[in-house]
Scaffold this motif. Sequence first.
Motif, mmCIF file in Angstrom:
data_model
loop_
_atom_site.group_PDB
_atom_site.id
_atom_site.type_symbol
_atom_site.label_atom_id
_atom_site.label_comp_id
_atom_site.label_asym_id
_atom_site.label_seq_id
_atom_site.Cartn_x
_atom_site.Cartn_y
_atom_site.Cartn_z
ATOM 1 N N TRP A 44 0.785 -1.224 0.000
ATOM 2 C CA TRP A 44 0.000 0.000 0.000
ATOM 3 C C TRP A 44 0.822 1.281 0.000
ATOM 4 O O TRP A 44 0.675 2.129 -0.878
ATOM 5 C CB TRP A 44 -0.937 -0.018 1.217
ATOM 6 C CG TRP A 44 -1.644 1.284 1.457
ATOM 7 C CD1 TRP A 44 -1.489 2.139 2.498
ATOM 8 C CD2 TRP A 44 -2.633 1.894 0.621
ATOM 9 N NE1 TRP A 44 -2.302 3.225 2.372
ATOM 10 C CE2 TRP A 44 -3.025 3.108 1.227
ATOM 11 C CE3 TRP A 44 -3.226 1.547 -0.592
ATOM 12 C CZ2 TRP A 44 -3.974 3.958 0.670
ATOM 13 C CZ3 TRP A 44 -4.169 2.399 -1.140
ATOM 14 C CH2 TRP A 44 -4.543 3.571 -0.516
ATOM 15 N N LEU A 45 1.684 1.452 0.970
ATOM 16 C CA LEU A 45 2.335 2.738 1.143
ATOM 17 C C LEU A 45 3.221 3.162 -0.024
ATOM 18 O O LEU A 45 3.174 4.325 -0.436
ATOM 19 C CB LEU A 45 3.119 2.740 2.461
ATOM 20 C CG LEU A 45 2.242 2.737 3.717
ATOM 21 C CD1 LEU A 45 3.098 2.634 4.977
ATOM 22 C CD2 LEU A 45 1.369 3.975 3.783
ATOM 23 N N ALA A 80 8.176 5.903 9.108
ATOM 24 C CA ALA A 80 7.970 5.280 10.418
ATOM 25 C C ALA A 80 7.716 3.781 10.284
ATOM 26 O O ALA A 80 8.258 2.972 11.053
ATOM 27 C CB ALA A 80 6.799 5.958 11.132
ATOM 28 N N ALA A 81 6.908 3.390 9.304
ATOM 29 C CA ALA A 81 6.597 1.970 9.117
ATOM 30 C C ALA A 81 7.837 1.187 8.694
ATOM 31 O O ALA A 81 8.069 0.068 9.161
ATOM 32 C CB ALA A 81 5.491 1.809 8.074
ATOM 33 N N PRO A 102 8.289 -1.585 18.226
ATOM 34 C CA PRO A 102 8.253 -1.330 16.780
ATOM 35 C C PRO A 102 7.120 -2.070 16.072
ATOM 36 O O PRO A 102 6.517 -1.529 15.134
ATOM 37 C CB PRO A 102 9.623 -1.817 16.294
ATOM 38 C CG PRO A 102 10.497 -1.773 17.481
ATOM 39 C CD PRO A 102 9.604 -2.108 18.636
ATOM 40 N N LEU A 103 6.844 -3.302 16.517
ATOM 41 C CA LEU A 103 5.790 -4.066 15.852
ATOM 42 C C LEU A 103 4.411 -3.454 16.093
ATOM 43 O O LEU A 103 3.602 -3.344 15.167
ATOM 44 C CB LEU A 103 5.815 -5.518 16.327
ATOM 45 C CG LEU A 103 7.033 -6.342 15.915
ATOM 46 C CD1 LEU A 103 6.893 -7.781 16.409
ATOM 47 C CD2 LEU A 103 7.230 -6.310 14.408
ATOM 48 N N ILE A 104 4.136 -3.070 17.313
ATOM 49 C CA ILE A 104 2.822 -2.504 17.614
ATOM 50 C C ILE A 104 2.649 -1.152 16.910
ATOM 51 O O ILE A 104 1.598 -0.880 16.304
ATOM 52 C CB ILE A 104 2.640 -2.363 19.135
ATOM 53 C CG1 ILE A 104 2.542 -3.761 19.773
ATOM 54 C CG2 ILE A 104 1.382 -1.553 19.454
ATOM 55 C CD1 ILE A 104 2.501 -3.753 21.291
ATOM 56 N N ILE A 144 0.279 1.815 12.235
ATOM 57 C CA ILE A 144 0.458 2.614 11.015
ATOM 58 C C ILE A 144 -0.139 1.892 9.810
ATOM 59 O O ILE A 144 -0.832 2.496 8.986
ATOM 60 C CB ILE A 144 1.946 2.911 10.776
ATOM 61 C CG1 ILE A 144 2.483 3.829 11.869
ATOM 62 C CG2 ILE A 144 2.158 3.553 9.403
ATOM 63 C CD1 ILE A 144 3.979 4.020 11.815
ATOM 64 N N LEU A 145 0.115 0.589 9.721
ATOM 65 C CA LEU A 145 -0.426 -0.177 8.599
ATOM 66 C C LEU A 145 -1.957 -0.222 8.633
ATOM 67 O O LEU A 145 -2.615 -0.070 7.608
ATOM 68 C CB LEU A 145 0.126 -1.602 8.629
ATOM 69 C CG LEU A 145 1.591 -1.774 8.238
ATOM 70 C CD1 LEU A 145 2.017 -3.222 8.424
ATOM 71 C CD2 LEU A 145 1.826 -1.348 6.804
ATOM 72 N N ALA A 146 -2.496 -0.437 9.817
ATOM 73 C CA ALA A 146 -3.948 -0.567 9.938
ATOM 74 C C ALA A 146 -4.673 0.726 9.601
ATOM 75 O O ALA A 146 -5.814 0.705 9.129
ATOM 76 C CB ALA A 146 -4.320 -1.014 11.353
#
Length: 233
Positions: A65-66, A143-144, A115-117, A122-124
């Motif tokens: 996506w990004l 950031a992602a 970092p994962l959370i 950010i992805l969601a």
Amino acid sequence: MAADDPAEARWLSAQEAQEIATLKAADGDDSAASNWRAAVKSPYVWLLALMGMLVWLGFYGLQLWLPTLLKTVFKGELTVGLVAAIPPICAAAAIWINGRGADRDGRYNVRVAVPLIVGGVILATSTLITANQPWLVVLALAAATACQLSFFGPYWTMNSTLVRPEAVGAGFGIINGIGNLGGLLGPYVGGWIQDTTGSLALASVFFGCSVILAGIMALALRGAVRRRVSADS
């Protein structure tokens, strides 16, 4: 070419080679024979493997996506190229800061979880960003990407901490093998969600939640990591 012994390493001075040899002799031979049965029976191996699969599955959304949104927002190859250089620079800084911090405080699972959370959130929520917010797109991508890459060092250190020496060989094979399934399944799962619902947003939410779940699993291992670190120190 790598050397099997400090004395054969041409890049070391004689004094450095001697110091390494002395330290090795002081440590003694604490090597353990590889035992695949120990790896299969270890619950940590399977938990870490599942965590890895969720991460690779979820961060497929970052690649899906990004970057596409980045190319849509910014026009011109030169502009896109310059803007696309920002996330790797941020990621390099995050890798150094997070890895150094993990070695300093020994909280490897927290250095994995945060970092994962953050990356999962950010992805969601990435589909809420529009083409009218160009620098927010860059910030989200930077950031992602930083989150995607900065958890690596603490993650593998946590793996080495939780998996017993005799189970490391086969255990890391299991972790890598199952983890890589996430990268294989990501395109198919993402495509299925989009085809079924007609919504890229739902696919992004799914991928983000996958990464967040991996971060929560890392937090759940806090007690185990702390006990192993204390026992080894």
